[in-house]
Write a protein that holds these residues in place. Structure first.
Motif, PDB file in Angstrom:
ATOM      1  N   LEU A  19      -5.567  -0.146   6.146  1.00 17.25           N
ATOM      2  CA  LEU A  19      -5.013   0.954   4.989  1.00 17.25           C
ATOM      3  C   LEU A  19      -3.686   1.183   5.142  1.00 17.25           C
ATOM      4  O   LEU A  19      -2.714   1.354   4.092  1.00 17.25           O
ATOM      5  N   LYS A  20      -3.185   1.566   6.325  1.00 24.59           N
ATOM      6  CA  LYS A  20      -1.740   1.979   6.643  1.00 24.59           C
ATOM      7  C   LYS A  20      -0.720   0.580   6.518  1.00 24.59           C
ATOM      8  O   LYS A  20       0.387   0.981   5.821  1.00 24.59           O
ATOM      9  N   ALA A  21      -1.513  -0.668   6.884  1.00 23.11           N
ATOM     10  CA  ALA A  21      -0.504  -1.627   6.637  1.00 23.11           C
ATOM     11  C   ALA A  21      -0.248  -1.878   4.955  1.00 23.11           C
ATOM     12  O   ALA A  21       0.852  -2.170   4.516  1.00 23.11           O
ATOM     13  N   GLN A  22      -1.380  -1.507   4.285  1.00 25.43           N
ATOM     14  CA  GLN A  22      -1.297  -1.614   2.631  1.00 25.43           C
ATOM     15  C   GLN A  22      -0.452  -0.513   2.171  1.00 25.43           C
ATOM     16  O   GLN A  22       0.404  -1.007   1.169  1.00 25.43           O
ATOM     17  N   ALA A  23      -0.523   0.625   2.794  1.00 27.49           N
ATOM     18  CA  ALA A  23       0.548   1.557   2.320  1.00 27.49           C
ATOM     19  C   ALA A  23       1.911   1.236   2.413  1.00 27.49           C
ATOM     20  O   ALA A  23       2.697   1.503   1.607  1.00 27.49           O
ATOM     21  N   ILE A  24       2.377   0.803   3.541  1.00 27.12           N
ATOM     22  CA  ILE A  24       3.647   0.338   3.712  1.00 27.12           C
ATOM     23  C   ILE A  24       4.101  -0.954   2.844  1.00 27.12           C
ATOM     24  O   ILE A  24       5.301  -0.755   2.394  1.00 27.12           O
ATOM     25  N   ALA A  25       3.165  -1.867   2.585  1.00 26.95           N
ATOM     26  CA  ALA A  25       3.520  -3.198   1.840  1.00 26.95           C
ATOM     27  C   ALA A  25       3.669  -2.359   0.401  1.00 26.95           C
ATOM     28  O   ALA A  25       4.576  -2.805  -0.351  1.00 26.95           O
ATOM     29  N   ASP A  77      -0.120   9.410   4.175  1.00 22.63           N
ATOM     30  CA  ASP A  77       0.618  10.384   4.847  1.00 22.63           C
ATOM     31  C   ASP A  77       0.882   9.954   6.232  1.00 22.63           C
ATOM     32  O   ASP A  77       2.044  10.192   6.477  1.00 22.63           O
ATOM     33  N   ALA A  78       0.074   8.979   6.965  1.00 24.08           N
ATOM     34  CA  ALA A  78       0.312   8.711   8.323  1.00 24.08           C
ATOM     35  C   ALA A  78       1.840   7.829   8.234  1.00 24.08           C
ATOM     36  O   ALA A  78       2.290   7.475   9.307  1.00 24.08           O
ATOM     37  N   TRP A 110      -9.762  10.294   0.195  1.00 17.54           N
ATOM     38  CA  TRP A 110      -9.485  10.861   1.404  1.00 17.54           C
ATOM     39  C   TRP A 110      -8.891   9.765   2.438  1.00 17.54           C
ATOM     40  O   TRP A 110      -7.806  10.015   3.052  1.00 17.54           O
ATOM     41  N   SER A 111      -9.648   8.764   2.677  1.00 23.08           N
ATOM     42  CA  SER A 111      -9.015   7.846   3.697  1.00 23.08           C
ATOM     43  C   SER A 111      -7.680   7.272   3.300  1.00 23.08           C
ATOM     44  O   SER A 111      -6.772   6.801   4.076  1.00 23.08           O
ATOM     45  N   THR A 112      -7.558   6.805   2.114  1.00 27.57           N
ATOM     46  CA  THR A 112      -6.352   6.016   1.619  1.00 27.57           C
ATOM     47  C   THR A 112      -5.227   6.988   1.567  1.00 27.57           C
ATOM     48  O   THR A 112      -4.164   6.545   1.884  1.00 27.57           O
ATOM     49  N   THR A 113      -5.464   8.386   1.084  1.00 28.58           N
ATOM     50  CA  THR A 113      -4.410   9.360   1.174  1.00 28.58           C
ATOM     51  C   THR A 113      -3.995   9.532   2.542  1.00 28.58           C
ATOM     52  O   THR A 113      -2.877   9.921   3.060  1.00 28.58           O
ATOM     53  N   LYS A 114      -4.975   9.614   3.580  1.00 32.35           N
ATOM     54  CA  LYS A 114      -4.559   9.764   5.127  1.00 32.35           C
ATOM     55  C   LYS A 114      -3.618   8.699   5.526  1.00 32.35           C
ATOM     56  O   LYS A 114      -2.519   8.981   6.138  1.00 32.35           O
ATOM     57  N   ALA A 115      -3.834   7.229   5.065  1.00 29.11           N
ATOM     58  CA  ALA A 115      -2.913   6.329   5.488  1.00 29.11           C
ATOM     59  C   ALA A 115      -1.779   6.280   4.692  1.00 29.11           C
ATOM     60  O   ALA A 115      -0.559   5.847   5.400  1.00 29.11           O
ATOM     61  N   LEU A 156      -3.363   2.838  -4.012  1.00 32.07           N
ATOM     62  CA  LEU A 156      -4.132   2.511  -2.458  1.00 32.07           C
ATOM     63  C   LEU A 156      -5.326   2.264  -2.710  1.00 32.07           C
ATOM     64  O   LEU A 156      -6.047   1.252  -2.364  1.00 32.07           O
ATOM     65  N   TYR A 157      -6.218   3.157  -3.345  1.00 32.13           N
ATOM     66  CA  TYR A 157      -7.506   3.296  -3.629  1.00 32.13           C
ATOM     67  C   TYR A 157      -8.003   1.864  -4.412  1.00 32.13           C
ATOM     68  O   TYR A 157      -9.070   1.296  -4.278  1.00 32.13           O
TER      69      TYR A 157
END
Ligand SMILES: [Zn+2]
Length: 386
Positions: free
Chosen positions: A152-158, A201-202, A194-199, A139-140
């Motif tokens: 970031l969450k949208a990117q994590a799911i994709a 996890d979320a 931190w923020s990409t890891t949070k996305a 993600l980073y």
């Protein structure tokens, strides 16, 4: 009696002190993916900090174990070399305990590592990693960690959906994904923020589905107006990848680009690919598709020989970092080919800078994904049909 008591204490203690090595099945389950991190190397340096166990592959047996190792792995004439020892095996498998660290050529990785000696006597390194851990590293590199959490969450799911799709497609291969731009860019443990890891996890376990199953949820940096229909590039024809208008990426630094490429360089690149062209006198776009991307172009040389290329092939020949997209106009200025282009990437699926623009307008992760992948739904991995 005392002896038995001490015996039991010793037995219990040895169970507590024994390091726990995760075991991985031959065919990884959906939650583990295999990433090719290095290929065609003569030598690879490894540093293992913490409890490790190295198995030789075919035949499979424990070869080495300990709590610290810093050495080089080489492809030997008949097997594989670890430090100054050579074993007759097709490769090695390195298992680490949870709290241990593994470094390959100086880069830190999670999970376990296979180093395979290929038939050409070069080494290939594959990282076995839990899907969620892989996403932390990916993600980073794909989006800025300073972007709003919804994008970031949208990117994590994709990215999760895309990785899982690739893993399914490549089940019979040695690895699922490569750690370069040909699949997703994966930076190992050093690439986590931190923020990409949070996305990650979320959105744990969340994936995109269409008609009940995952699909190749492509994404790219900037579409510059309209996303591309996947069927123009690959053998993929489905509603979520048909293309949508996008006004949201106007603020992207990649919206417009210009490149000047020496004609002589284009000539030599074409020759390298086997095209028989001499001194080029013209390059003309023959057709563009509905999203404004080059469908076909014609290159003519001084003797009248002409070569017709698709926009996709032309971009590959020039190099995808120079021809940043296939949305361009072309002209010749003195000895240079001038490309004036829009956007960056193949244009299929989610436009990352557009998704950023939507998040800035307070759109939620679900709205962003449903916009760029029309007809798709969000589901979870455990609900997928196998
Ligand atoms: Zn866009």
């Amino acid at each position: 009696m005392k002896k038995i008591f001490y015996g039991i204490i010793l037995l219990v203690a040895s169970f507590i002190l024994l390091p726990v090595f995760p075991t991985l099945p031959d065919s990884p389950p959906d939650s583990v993916i295999r990433v090719l991190i290095l290929d065609d190397k003569d030598e690879v340096s490894i540093t293992l900090k913490g409890r490790y166990r190295i198995y030789s592959l075919s035949p499979e047996r424990i070869f080495l174990e300990g709590s610290y190792l810093n050495t080089n792995v080489t492809a030997g004439s008949e097997g594989i070399g670890v430090g100054n020892r050579e074993i007759k095996a097709s490769g090695i498998k390195i298992y680490m305990t949870q709290d241990s660290n593994i470094y390959v050529d100086g880069k830190r990785f999670r999970g376990n590592i296979d180093i395979i000696r290929k038939e050409n006597k070069k080494l290939m390194v594959i990282n076995y990693i839990a899907l969620e851990d892989y996403l932390y590293g990916v993600l980073y590199h794909e989006v800025s960690h300073r972007w709003p959490i919804e994008v970031l969450k949208a990117q994590a799911i994709a990215a999760r959906t895309f990785a899982l799709y690739q893993a399914r497609q490549n089940k019979m291969q040695l690895y699922d994904l490569r750690s370069d731009i040909y699949s997703q860019v994966y930076g190992g443990k050093a690439g986590e923020k931190w923020s990409t890891t949070k996305a990650v996890d979320a959105t744990r376990g969340k994936v995109l589905i269409y008609k009940g199953d995952i699909f190749p949820s492509y994404y790219h940096a900037t579409c510059a107006g309209l996303t591309e229909d996947a069927s123009n590039l690959w053998n993929t024809d489905m509603l979520p990848l048909k293309g949508v208008p996008c006004d949201f990426c106007k603020g992207s630094p990649h919206y417009r680009w210009t490149r000047e490429i020496p004609i002589k360089l284009l000539e030599s690149k074409l020759k390298d690919k086997g095209y028989k062209v001499g001194d080029i006198i013209s390059v003309n776009i023959l057709s563009k598709n509905i999203s404004g991307r080059v469908d076909k172009l014609e290159i003519k040389d001084v003797t009248g020989v002409s070569v017709i290329l698709t926009g996709k092939d032309f971009r590959q020949i020039i190099g995808p970092n120079d021809a940043r997209s296939t949305k361009f106009d072309v002209s010749i200025k003195r000895d240079n080919l001038v490309l004036n282009g829009l956007g960056w990437g193949h244009g299929v699926g989610m436009c990352q800078w557009g998704a950023y623009g939507m998040a800035r307008q307070k759109k939620k992760c679900e709205e962003i994904l449903k916009y760029y992948y029309p007809g798709a739904e969000i589901s979870t991995i455990d609900k997928l049909k196998q």
